[in-house]
Design a protein around this motif. Structure first.
Motif, short mmCIF file in Angstrom:
data_model
loop_
_atom_site.label_atom_id
_atom_site.label_comp_id
_atom_site.label_asym_id
_atom_site.label_seq_id
_atom_site.Cartn_x
_atom_site.Cartn_y
_atom_site.Cartn_z
N ALA A 31 0.95 -1.21 -0.08
CA ALA A 31 0.41 0.33 -0.02
C ALA A 31 0.66 1.07 -0.15
N VAL A 32 0.72 2.39 -1.23
CA VAL A 32 1.62 3.52 -1.11
C VAL A 32 0.11 4.67 -0.40
N LEU A 33 0.77 5.26 0.99
CA LEU A 33 0.02 6.04 1.82
C LEU A 33 1.10 7.38 2.40
N CYS A 34 0.00 8.09 2.47
CA CYS A 34 0.48 9.64 2.37
C CYS A 34 1.32 9.01 3.91
N LYS A 35 2.19 10.51 4.33
CA LYS A 35 3.62 10.33 5.16
C LYS A 35 2.95 11.14 5.51
N ILE A 36 1.62 11.81 5.46
CA ILE A 36 0.58 12.54 6.70
C ILE A 36 0.33 12.16 7.41
N CYS A 37 -0.99 11.31 7.10
CA CYS A 37 -2.53 11.01 7.67
C CYS A 37 -1.90 9.64 7.37
N GLY A 38 -1.84 8.26 6.40
CA GLY A 38 -1.96 7.36 5.85
C GLY A 38 -3.10 6.94 4.92
N GLU A 39 -3.42 7.82 4.91
CA GLU A 39 -4.57 7.50 3.79
C GLU A 39 -3.85 6.99 2.26
N SER A 40 -4.45 6.65 1.21
CA SER A 40 -3.00 6.27 -0.15
C SER A 40 -3.14 7.18 -0.54
N ARG A 41 -2.25 7.40 -1.44
CA ARG A 41 -1.99 8.35 -2.50
C ARG A 41 -1.35 7.89 -3.79
N ASP A 42 -1.53 9.05 -4.13
CA ASP A 42 -1.31 9.37 -6.05
C ASP A 42 -0.21 8.69 -6.57
N ASN A 45 -3.65 13.92 -1.89
CA ASN A 45 -4.49 14.62 -2.48
C ASN A 45 -4.15 16.39 -1.68
N LYS A 46 -5.23 15.56 -0.58
CA LYS A 46 -5.78 16.59 0.51
C LYS A 46 -4.39 17.26 0.98
N HIS A 47 -2.88 17.07 1.43
CA HIS A 47 -2.07 17.41 1.85
C HIS A 47 -1.93 17.65 0.35
N LEU A 48 -1.17 17.49 -0.15
CA LEU A 48 -0.60 18.39 -1.01
C LEU A 48 -1.40 19.35 -1.38
N LEU A 49 -3.14 19.54 -1.60
CA LEU A 49 -3.02 20.67 -1.97
C LEU A 49 -2.91 21.77 -0.48
N LEU A 50 -3.65 21.16 0.68
CA LEU A 50 -2.54 22.56 1.82
C LEU A 50 -0.74 22.50 2.05
N LEU A 51 0.18 22.10 1.02
CA LEU A 51 1.51 22.35 1.46
C LEU A 51 1.20 23.49 0.07
N LYS A 52 0.56 23.16 -0.92
CA LYS A 52 1.16 23.77 -2.11
C LYS A 52 0.48 25.60 -1.42
N GLU A 53 -0.45 26.00 -0.36
CA GLU A 53 -2.02 26.87 0.04
C GLU A 53 -0.16 27.70 0.51
N GLU A 54 0.27 26.41 1.76
CA GLU A 54 1.18 27.47 2.47
C GLU A 54 2.57 27.95 1.42
N GLN A 55 2.70 27.33 1.64
CA GLN A 55 4.19 27.30 0.17
C GLN A 55 3.62 28.95 -0.54
N ALA A 56 2.82 28.73 -0.71
CA ALA A 56 1.98 30.77 -1.85
C ALA A 56 2.51 31.57 -0.86
N ALA A 57 0.70 30.98 0.05
CA ALA A 57 1.14 32.48 1.53
C ALA A 57 3.03 32.53 1.80
N VAL A 58 3.83 31.61 1.95
CA VAL A 58 5.47 32.38 2.18
C VAL A 58 5.44 33.54 1.13
#
Length: 136
Positions: free
Chosen positions: A9-20, A29-42
């Motif tokens: 199983a290939v899981l998200c490193k943050i939440c353990g849900e399956s990933r792309d 996808n959820k944590h990837l979007l959050l990461l992109k939003e944080e990077q844009a804010a920085v």
């Protein structure tokens, strides 16, 4: 996995849900979007900080009329070429240089920056006849 073994199983490193797995991402996808939003804010924070530092270093007002509202102040390359420089290096790098090298830059209000571009034929989308009686 070896031959005959089921794929791991290939899981998200943050939440353990399956990933792309197609794009070999470490996050769902959820944590990837959050990461992109944080990077844009920085990035936006760095943009505003570098712009404000450049405005302060350049005197905080239009060199022609004294306008001080930063929303309408433009950091202008004294010898032209600003559009190409920003495209090549990015606004944050240009703003940082303007703060360190105020001899190469000046502050112009939006109106005076447009007039300078017109006079220097840096921006004439309609190709109107040039009124050479205007001086800057």
């Amino acid at each position: 996995p070896g031959l005959g073994e089921p794929p791991r199983a290939v899981l998200c490193k943050i939440c353990g849900e399956s990933r792309d797995t197609e794009n070999n991402r470490a996050l769902c996808n959820k944590h990837l979007l959050l990461l992109k939003e944080e990077q844009a804010a920085v990035m936006l924070k760095h943009y505003h900080k570098s712009r404000n530092e450049a405005i302060e270093a350049l005197g905080g007002k239009c060199v022609i009329c004294g306008w001080t509202d930063p929303r309408a102040l433009n950091i202008d390359h004294i010898n032209g070429g600003g559009t190409q420089d920003i495209r090549k290096r990015g606004q944050v790098k240009v703003y940082r240089e303007a703060a360190k090298r105020p001899d190469k830059y000046q502050l112009l209000c939006a109106n005076h920056n447009s007039i300078k571009k017109y006079i220097n034929e840096e921006f004439r989308p309609l190709k109107l006849p040039l009124d050479t009686s205007l001086k800057l």
